[in-house]
Design a protein around this motif. Structure first.
Motif, short mmCIF file in Angstrom:
data_model
loop_
_atom_site.label_atom_id
_atom_site.label_comp_id
_atom_site.label_asym_id
_atom_site.label_seq_id
_atom_site.Cartn_x
_atom_site.Cartn_y
_atom_site.Cartn_z
N LYS A 1 -28.76 -52.23 60.51
CA LYS A 1 -29.16 -52.96 61.73
C LYS A 1 -30.41 -52.38 62.38
N LEU B 1 -24.05 -43.69 66.66
CA LEU B 1 -23.84 -44.76 65.68
C LEU B 1 -23.63 -44.17 64.29
N ASP B 2 -22.91 -44.91 63.45
CA ASP B 2 -22.66 -44.48 62.09
C ASP B 2 -23.84 -44.84 61.20
N TYR C 1 -16.20 -45.87 71.01
CA TYR C 1 -17.24 -46.08 70.01
C TYR C 1 -17.36 -47.55 69.64
N ARG D 1 -20.82 -49.65 69.57
CA ARG D 1 -21.36 -50.27 68.36
C ARG D 1 -21.43 -51.79 68.45
N ASP D 2 -20.37 -52.41 68.97
CA ASP D 2 -20.28 -53.87 68.92
C ASP D 2 -20.89 -54.56 70.13
N CYS E 1 -22.62 -43.72 76.47
CA CYS E 1 -22.24 -43.62 75.06
C CYS E 1 -21.33 -42.43 74.79
N TYR F 1 -24.79 -51.61 71.88
CA TYR F 1 -25.96 -51.61 71.00
C TYR F 1 -26.57 -53.00 70.90
N GLN F 2 -25.72 -54.02 70.79
CA GLN F 2 -26.25 -55.37 70.64
C GLN F 2 -26.98 -55.82 71.89
N THR G 1 -24.49 -48.66 60.45
CA THR G 1 -25.17 -49.39 61.52
C THR G 1 -26.64 -49.04 61.59
#
Length: 824
Positions: free
Chosen positions: A531, A523-524, A485, A489-490, A480, A493-494, A527
């Protein structure tokens, strides 16, 4: 035209098909025997991207070249018939020279063996040159001997390399003696070539002697001579010549073993042969049978081998097939290389290969980096086709790759590793790759790592083995910090969220929460709140390990997201989890500590938010009162006057603030002098004045010219008031603001002046139809100026008002007000 035609017909197929020495043509060269500093060409070495200079080997000029279509690397050997050395030779010497050079090239094309220099393009002869192409080479052994060779920097000749090379020459001699029935008769450092892989190859086959003639009879011995008028390269060297050949007129294969012993001595003694014969038969006869000098400084096993090879008689010399069994070649690194030889390693059983791979890791440090890269690594990569050997091969591959540059790793190792990134069985393969993920990242470019290596982590997360998933999750925190980024994030993380939702293994669940904890800082807030928090709310397990790991994630998020998310999302979940029936006292106290910490943060920040909001509202109301009062007096705001007034005010002293003058500009009068207001408690008039009564304020289409508001001097008067809401009707005002002083007893000092008032106010007698005084110039009741409450009765005239505001054109006189003074 003649020169152009000559150049055209002098071109060869090699010069047309290859880029030689960085150029497209090599014809027309008139240089003599080239030196080491001539034009560099592309690298011959597969493992280095550097350029190899032009190498002189005897009369040949060897240049690097690459095929124009396939880009295959070769070394082009060329001999210029018009060189200065050829110009000095007589006709017979020229013919003899060309004969030996052609025989050498012809023998290379005819004899095929891994230990004999491989010819790629056959010999071509033009009017001006001889040319052929071989496998890529680095230098001859003569040029590579440490402390004496001019190209020693291109070749690493440690003891293991020397032993390996001698064994390779033994294999080549065994082929010549047994299969080809030839005696090389000219084994010397100049006839041994080191190729781009570091292997030693036999060359200089222009003086070979067949054991049998074509008719089956034995070959006749020829008296060896050395002619100074002929180049030394096409003659046998007396320093490496066996005594039985020169003195006993015997043609035996053991003569090559004597020469090989002299080569071994020269390699260990900075290029000096064991005896100096000065290229004469007498010198050879004198040195034959003498003990080899300088043996005491050599290794004992090497001394024993040299004494067996460098002898007067050939009968006791070991053969090429027996030489590898000598103690000198029994070291562990040499045995390792012999076992790993491609010609024999494929025949080993799987159990033998596994045992070998396990022990190889402890021997690698005994090899030079070049030897590991050129000899060991290719064999290991070739064996990676067997997936059952991968867990044992990969540790050795990564140990060797650690010394490679990023370019070498990308060209040599990475193509062989790519197919392994999608293999999920055996799990040990994935574990080994994940353990070396940091090295993979350091050896690849950022884009290559994302497209080629990162899928390894994603495939490991989808593995059916919990151990593999845990190992993959442990690698994500470091990733990370380095990958983009958007990728985190996309995609990343998923993938972790999918594992978290699907796993039923407690350790994997905890590992995913630990991964989320490390991703919180990346992460922002969107998110996290949209999420991650909802996903954590769906946890059904009450295991303390999961609860405490989730608590750590919420604690980290609580320090990053805003107070509203903490109050509405994080704290409710923490309260619910804190009631878990499996938590002990210490764990519950940990929950309470985090809840108190986050609640304190919410309280502190929200209090500050409310204070800031109230301050902004107060400032907005004050600003609105000032602007409304100004508009009430002046009507519409003229932009030019506003700009000019602003510019003028910026150059003058700072105007008093609204806080210092809460009455605004309703009493503004530049001609009036400030008057101190009486103390409402000390003054009997003000003390007995009734409160301000609600009344209808008359209005007129045009304000009276006697209405001159006067602004109180802020330096002498200061007070604060609170507004009561005012309800507006169609006909007028149902009530007026009730202005209540906060501390008039201390603010207004008794200073009653009996003079006439400092302002003149003329009020109409009847309200207009709209019920709103136009003099105010504002549509909001908030724009009414603030006045002290005691002014309610003071503004009531002593005489009754006239029937109508505009019934008479005459202006109200002073007598209309009598002795009215608003300050009394």
């Amino acid at each position: 035209m003649f020169a152009a035609a000559t150049s055209f017909f002098a071109r060869t197929a090699i010069s047309q098909s290859y880029n030689i020495g960085g150029s497209s043509s090599n014809s027309g060269s008139r240089s003599s025997t080239p030196g080491p500093a001539q034009s560099p060409g592309p690298s011959n070495s597969t493992f280095s991207g550097s350029f190899t200079p032009t190498v002189p080997i005897g009369l040949w000029k060897v240049q690097s070249a690459s095929h124009k279509v396939t880009n295959k690397r070769v070394s082009v050997w060329s001999f210029d018939k018009r060189s200065q050395e050829m110009e000095r030779l007589g006709p017979m010497a020229k013919d003899r020279t060309l004969e030996v050079l052609k025989a050498e090239a012809s023998a290379l094309g005819r004899l095929r063996h891994p230990s004999i220099l491989e010819m790629v393009e056959p010999l071509e002869e033009t009017r001006n040159e001889l040319i052929f192409a071989t496998e890529p080479i680095l230098a001859s052994l003569e040029l590579a001997i440490p402390s004496s060779g001019r190209f020693a920097s291109l070749v690493e000749l440690d003891e293991v390399e020397i032993q390996k090379g001698i064994l390779q020459i033994c294999k080549g001699l065994s082929f010549l003696h047994s299969s080809a029935q030839l005696i090389h008769s000219n084994i010397c450092p100049e006839s041994i070539i080191v190729n781009s892989s570091g292997d030693w190859k036999i060359s200089g086959l222009g003086l070979t002697i067949p054991l049998l003639q074509p008719n089956g009879t034995a070959t006749r011995w020829e008296f060896p001579t050395f002619d100074g008028r002929v180049p030394a390269y096409i003659q046998r060297s007396f320093d490496y010549m066996a005594p039985e050949y020169a003195l006993d007129e015997q043609l035996v294969t053991a003569s090559d073993m004597y020469s090989l012993g002299c080569v071994m001595y020269a390699v260990h003694c900075k290029g000096s042969p064991p005896f100096k014969t000065h290229d004469s038969l007498g010198g050879l006869r004198e040195c034959a049978g003498r003990p080899v000098p300088g043996m005491d400084r050599l290794d004992p096993d090497l001394q024993s081998l040299l004494r067996a090879l460098i002898t007067r008689h050939h009968a006791g010399r070991p053969t090429p097939t027996l030489l590898p069994s000598q103690p000198f070649f029994s070291s562990l690194p040499i045995s390792t290389l012999s076992f790993l030889d491609r010609s024999t390693f494929t025949a080993k059983t799987r159990e033998e290969k596994i045992s070998f791979m396990k022990g190889l890791a402890g021997v690698l440090d005994k090899f030079s980096d070049g030897l590991k890269t050129r000899k060991i690594l290719p064999s290991l990569l070739e064996e990676m086709k067997d997936t059952h050997l991968l867990p044992y091969i990969l540790p050795n591959v990564f140990a060797i790759s650690s010394a490679l540059s990023a370019t070498q790793f990308a060209s040599l190792v990475l193509p062989s590793l790519k197919p392994l990134f999608v293999l999920k069985e055996p799990p040990a393969n994935m574990l080994t790759l994940l353990d070396n993920l940091t090295m993979l990242q350091s050896k690849t470019e950022r884009g290559v790592f994302r497209t080629e290596v990162l899928p390894l982590v994603y495939n490991a997360l989808e593995s059916e083995h919990g151990m593999v998933q845990e190992r993959a999750l442990k690698t994500i925190p470091d990733l990370c910090d380095t990958i983009d980024y958007a990728e985190v994030r996309d995609v990343t993380y998923q993938r972790v969220a999918n594992v978290f939702s699907s796993t039923r293994i407690l350790t994997v669940k905890v590992a995913t929460l630990a991964t989320f904890l490390s991703m919180v800082k990346v992460l922002d807030q969107s998110t996290l709140t949209q999420k991650l928090v909802p996903m954590l709310a769906n946890i059904r397990t009450k295991q303390p390990a999961v609860m405490m790991a989730t608590l750590s994630v919420h604690e980290a998020m609580g320090a990053k997201v805003d107070r509203e998310a903490v109050a509405t999302l994080v704290l409710p979940q923490l309260w619910a989890m804190s009631m878990g029936p499996l938590l002990n006292v210490t764990q519950f106290q940990r929950f309470m500590a985090v809840i108190r910490q986050l609640a304190d943060r919410v309280e502190k920040e929200h209090n500050q938010f409310l204070r800031d909001s109230q301050r902004i509202e107060d400032m907005s109301a004050t600003a609105m009162i000032g602007s409304s009062s100004t508009q009430a007096i002046t009507g519409s705001v003229d932009f030019e006057n506003l700009v000019g007034r602003g510019a003028a005010s910026s150059s003058n002293t700072q105007a008093p603030s609204l806080e210092d003058d809460p009455w605004g500009s309703i009493f503004n009068d530049t001609n009036a002098k400030p008057t101190k207001l009486p103390n409402p408690i000390a003054s009997p008039v003000m003390a007995s004045s009734p409160p301000l009564q609600a009344q209808s304020l008359p209005s007129s289409p045009k304000p009276s010219s006697h209405y001159q508001p006067s602004r109180l001097n802020p330096s002498t008067q200061s007070t604060s008031f609170t507004n009561s809401p005012v309800q507006r009707s169609n006909t007028g005002f149902s009530s007026v603001p009730t202005l209540q002083p906060t501390n008039l007893a201390t603010t207004f000092q008794p200073a009653i002046q009996q003079q006439k008032p400092n302002y003149n106010i003329s009020l109409p007698t009847s309200p207009p139809s709209n019920g709103f005084p136009p003099v105010l110039g504002s549509t909001s009741i908030n724009s009414l100026p603030l006045m002290p409450p005691m002014m309610g009765n003071m503004l009531t005239p002593s005489k009754p008002s006239q029937p109508s505001w505009g019934s008479s054109s005459s202006k109200p006189s002073k007598d209309d007000w009598g002795d009215f003074d608003p300050l009394l």
